[in-house]
Motif scaffolding. Structure first.
Motif, PDB file in Angstrom:
ATOM      1  N   GLN A  10       0.823  -1.168   0.108  1.00  0.00           N
ATOM      2  CA  GLN A  10      -0.035  -0.122  -0.106  1.00  0.00           C
ATOM      3  C   GLN A  10       0.819   1.226   0.132  1.00  0.00           C
ATOM      4  O   GLN A  10       0.492   2.389  -0.687  1.00  0.00           O
ATOM      5  N   ALA A  11       1.889   1.423   0.875  1.00  0.00           N
ATOM      6  CA  ALA A  11       2.874   2.268   0.825  1.00  0.00           C
ATOM      7  C   ALA A  11       3.536   2.575  -0.236  1.00  0.00           C
ATOM      8  O   ALA A  11       3.580   3.732  -0.830  1.00  0.00           O
ATOM      9  N   LEU A  12       3.946   1.774  -1.118  1.00  0.00           N
ATOM     10  CA  LEU A  12       4.558   1.735  -2.478  1.00  0.00           C
ATOM     11  C   LEU A  12       3.827   2.208  -3.553  1.00  0.00           C
ATOM     12  O   LEU A  12       3.809   2.963  -4.408  1.00  0.00           O
ATOM     13  N   GLN A  13       2.346   1.819  -3.436  1.00  0.00           N
ATOM     14  CA  GLN A  13       1.209   2.129  -4.534  1.00  0.00           C
ATOM     15  C   GLN A  13       1.020   3.721  -4.175  1.00  0.00           C
ATOM     16  O   GLN A  13       0.668   4.225  -5.147  1.00  0.00           O
ATOM     17  N   LYS A  35       3.921   8.001  -4.762  1.00  0.00           N
ATOM     18  CA  LYS A  35       3.968   9.109  -5.996  1.00  0.00           C
ATOM     19  C   LYS A  35       3.172  10.153  -5.204  1.00  0.00           C
ATOM     20  O   LYS A  35       3.362  11.192  -5.178  1.00  0.00           O
ATOM     21  N   GLU A  36       1.907   9.657  -4.725  1.00  0.00           N
ATOM     22  CA  GLU A  36       0.882  10.681  -4.327  1.00  0.00           C
ATOM     23  C   GLU A  36       1.447  11.385  -3.067  1.00  0.00           C
ATOM     24  O   GLU A  36       1.231  12.579  -2.947  1.00  0.00           O
ATOM     25  N   HIS A  37       2.196  10.580  -2.295  1.00  0.00           N
ATOM     26  CA  HIS A  37       2.849  11.119  -1.148  1.00  0.00           C
ATOM     27  C   HIS A  37       3.917  12.095  -1.292  1.00  0.00           C
ATOM     28  O   HIS A  37       3.970  13.389  -0.703  1.00  0.00           O
ATOM     29  N   GLN A  38       4.627  11.652  -2.325  1.00  0.00           N
ATOM     30  CA  GLN A  38       5.695  12.555  -2.667  1.00  0.00           C
ATOM     31  C   GLN A  38       5.217  13.956  -3.312  1.00  0.00           C
ATOM     32  O   GLN A  38       5.729  14.939  -2.881  1.00  0.00           O
ATOM     33  N   LYS A  39       4.158  13.881  -4.101  1.00  0.00           N
ATOM     34  CA  LYS A  39       3.513  15.039  -4.541  1.00  0.00           C
ATOM     35  C   LYS A  39       2.945  15.971  -3.450  1.00  0.00           C
ATOM     36  O   LYS A  39       3.158  17.336  -3.467  1.00  0.00           O
ATOM     37  N   ILE A  59      12.531  17.206   5.637  1.00  0.00           N
ATOM     38  CA  ILE A  59      13.151  15.765   5.398  1.00  0.00           C
ATOM     39  C   ILE A  59      12.010  14.938   4.738  1.00  0.00           C
ATOM     40  O   ILE A  59      11.747  13.624   5.158  1.00  0.00           O
ATOM     41  N   ASN A  60      11.358  15.488   3.456  1.00  0.00           N
ATOM     42  CA  ASN A  60      10.530  14.750   2.678  1.00  0.00           C
ATOM     43  C   ASN A  60      11.135  13.402   2.189  1.00  0.00           C
ATOM     44  O   ASN A  60      10.323  12.463   2.413  1.00  0.00           O
ATOM     45  N   HIS A  61      12.391  13.304   1.862  1.00  0.00           N
ATOM     46  CA  HIS A  61      12.819  12.074   1.404  1.00  0.00           C
ATOM     47  C   HIS A  61      12.784  11.025   2.425  1.00  0.00           C
ATOM     48  O   HIS A  61      12.376   9.753   2.170  1.00  0.00           O
ATOM     49  N   LEU A  62      13.238  11.446   3.646  1.00  0.00           N
ATOM     50  CA  LEU A  62      13.121  10.432   4.702  1.00  0.00           C
ATOM     51  C   LEU A  62      11.658  10.099   5.185  1.00  0.00           C
ATOM     52  O   LEU A  62      11.529   8.737   5.509  1.00  0.00           O
ATOM     53  N   THR A  63      10.891  10.981   5.116  1.00  0.00           N
ATOM     54  CA  THR A  63       9.479  10.810   5.181  1.00  0.00           C
ATOM     55  C   THR A  63       8.851   9.609   4.484  1.00  0.00           C
ATOM     56  O   THR A  63       8.410   8.515   4.832  1.00  0.00           O
ATOM     57  N   ILE A  64       9.261   9.764   3.272  1.00  0.00           N
ATOM     58  CA  ILE A  64       8.866   8.761   2.050  1.00  0.00           C
ATOM     59  C   ILE A  64       9.346   7.341   2.296  1.00  0.00           C
ATOM     60  O   ILE A  64       8.792   6.586   2.145  1.00  0.00           O
ATOM     61  N   GLN A  65      10.680   7.443   2.563  1.00  0.00           N
ATOM     62  CA  GLN A  65      11.305   6.312   2.997  1.00  0.00           C
ATOM     63  C   GLN A  65      10.584   5.561   4.053  1.00  0.00           C
ATOM     64  O   GLN A  65      10.323   4.129   3.970  1.00  0.00           O
ATOM     65  N   CYS A  88       7.235   1.942   8.277  1.00  0.00           N
ATOM     66  CA  CYS A  88       6.552   2.340   9.515  1.00  0.00           C
ATOM     67  C   CYS A  88       4.941   2.616   9.035  1.00  0.00           C
ATOM     68  O   CYS A  88       4.592   3.813   8.520  1.00  0.00           O
ATOM     69  N   PRO A  89       4.051   1.958   9.677  1.00  0.00           N
ATOM     70  CA  PRO A  89       2.580   2.014   9.357  1.00  0.00           C
ATOM     71  C   PRO A  89       2.276   3.482  10.030  1.00  0.00           C
ATOM     72  O   PRO A  89       1.516   4.002   9.570  1.00  0.00           O
ATOM     73  N   ALA A  90       2.862   3.723  11.066  1.00  0.00           N
ATOM     74  CA  ALA A  90       2.529   5.201  11.550  1.00  0.00           C
ATOM     75  C   ALA A  90       2.983   6.498  10.787  1.00  0.00           C
ATOM     76  O   ALA A  90       2.174   7.175  10.675  1.00  0.00           O
ATOM     77  N   ALA A  91       4.163   6.157   9.981  1.00  0.00           N
ATOM     78  CA  ALA A  91       4.701   7.125   9.178  1.00  0.00           C
ATOM     79  C   ALA A  91       3.680   7.262   7.956  1.00  0.00           C
ATOM     80  O   ALA A  91       3.303   8.443   7.545  1.00  0.00           O
ATOM     81  N   PHE A  92       3.094   6.248   7.526  1.00  0.00           N
ATOM     82  CA  PHE A  92       2.261   6.225   6.434  1.00  0.00           C
ATOM     83  C   PHE A  92       0.939   6.836   6.872  1.00  0.00           C
ATOM     84  O   PHE A  92       0.473   7.502   6.171  1.00  0.00           O
TER      85      PHE A  92
END
Length: 164
Positions: free
Chosen positions: A9-12, A15-19, A135-141, A146-150
């Motif tokens: 789900q996180a990988l799907q 792109k939306e999260h990055q945007k 820290i957008n790059h770290l948040t995406i990773q 981490c389900p909490a970060a998602f």
């Protein structure tokens, strides 16, 4: 929690999260730090890290010199012995665990060095940081690990879209 399903789900949604996070960086909303802290607190009311510990199982923290000194002292070891036994130097010249899962993860997902754990562990998943867009790059990773970060990014996105 099904961590494999979470990862899919996180990988799907990556792109939306990055945007979304890129928009936060371009034009941070007023009181972003307050919103971040509130949503972080809300997410962690509903998530128990001890039921997951995916971060400890799949990724290792960066160990600072202060971390190494504090932990080795707590374990009654010389810093050099601690490093030789548990750490390696990665491609960025950072000190990281030499194997996973974390050496200090107990079977019940507790941490055997919790009181003296590395700063990176204390701050993970970094969802209560001021100026989170730095820290957008770290948040995406972290959303993949981490389900909490998602959940945090999902709730932030909904909250800020709702305010428009």
């Amino acid at each position: 929690m099904d961590l494999e399903l979470h990862k899919i789900q996180a990988l799907q949604k990556q792109k939306e999260h990055q945007k979304f996070l890129a928009q936060l960086k371009k034009k941070p909303p007023k009181n972003l730090d307050v919103t971040v802290q509130n949503i972080h607190d809300e997410v962690f009311k509903n998530i128990n890290c001890l039921k997951c510990a995916n971060c400890c199982k799949t990724t290792g923290p960066l160990f600072t010199e202060k971390d190494i000194e504090r932990i080795s002292k707590g374990l009654k070891m010389k810093a050099v012995d601690f490093e030789n036994r548990f750490l390696r130097t990665d491609e960025d010249q950072d000190k990281v665990l030499n194997s996973l899962p974390c050496w200090f993860l107990n079977e019940d997902n507790t941490c055997s060095i919790y009181e003296i754990r590395p700063k990176a562990c204390r701050e993970f998943p970094h969802t209560n940081r001021k100026k989170i867009y730095q820290i957008n790059h770290l948040t995406i990773q972290n959303t993949v690990i981490c389900p909490a970060a998602f959940s945090f990014v999902e709730k932030m996105s909904l909250h800020l879209q709702h305010k428009k």
